[in-house]
Design a protein around this motif. Sequence first.
Motif, PDB file in Angstrom:
ATOM      1  N   HIS A  10      42.931  31.660  34.665  1.00 41.92           N
ATOM      2  CA  HIS A  10      42.216  30.528  33.402  1.00 41.92           C
ATOM      3  C   HIS A  10      43.589  30.335  32.649  1.00 41.92           C
ATOM      4  CE1 HIS A  10      38.041  31.297  35.174  1.00 41.92           C
ATOM      5  NE2 HIS A  10      38.687  33.174  35.091  1.00 41.92           N
ATOM      6  N   GLU A  19      41.047  24.567  27.718  1.00 43.49           N
ATOM      7  CA  GLU A  19      41.270  25.764  28.491  1.00 43.49           C
ATOM      8  C   GLU A  19      40.681  24.974  30.217  1.00 43.49           C
ATOM      9  OE1 GLU A  19      38.277  29.178  27.450  1.00 43.49           O
ATOM     10  OE2 GLU A  19      39.908  29.818  25.943  1.00 43.49           O
ATOM     11  N   SER A  21      41.521  26.338  34.233  1.00 43.41           N
ATOM     12  CA  SER A  21      41.176  26.925  35.496  1.00 43.41           C
ATOM     13  C   SER A  21      42.061  26.049  36.493  1.00 43.41           C
ATOM     14  CB  SER A  21      39.833  27.859  35.860  1.00 43.41           C
ATOM     15  OG  SER A  21      39.674  28.483  34.650  1.00 43.41           O
ATOM     16  N   TYR A  80      37.489  38.467  33.803  1.00 44.69           N
ATOM     17  CA  TYR A  80      38.911  38.121  32.609  1.00 44.69           C
ATOM     18  C   TYR A  80      39.331  39.336  32.846  1.00 44.69           C
ATOM     19  CZ  TYR A  80      35.452  33.642  32.143  1.00 44.69           C
ATOM     20  OH  TYR A  80      35.386  32.850  32.325  1.00 44.69           O
TER      21      TYR A  80
END
Length: 107
Positions: A10, A19, A21, A80
């Motif tokens: 990410h 953001e 990925s 995460y």
Amino acid sequence: MLGRDKITVHFRDRSTNAEFSRTVYGTVVTEQLDGKVVEPMPGRPVFANFYRVIVPRSVQTALAVASVTSIDFAGRETAYSRFENGLTPIYDGRGRVRHYEGVVRSS
């Protein structure tokens, strides 16, 4: 050694804070088989494992414009996991980036 794994990295764009990925296939190596108790906040211990992550140089294009915020691997979607240190380029004999490595803490 967990083997060749699907790794989702990410990123956060440095200029727009957007953001995004990227999914790559790399290798996840266990650094410590028995977890370690860490205390991110006083009085609240957390059980954490440390892994060495090896990702291919194809993430180089994303690293040019963005920074890595977190990483998912080995069926740990939405975990995460955070890097203890950033992705480090490993060079070959000709001075080109061969792959990237980093140490990840997952709790």
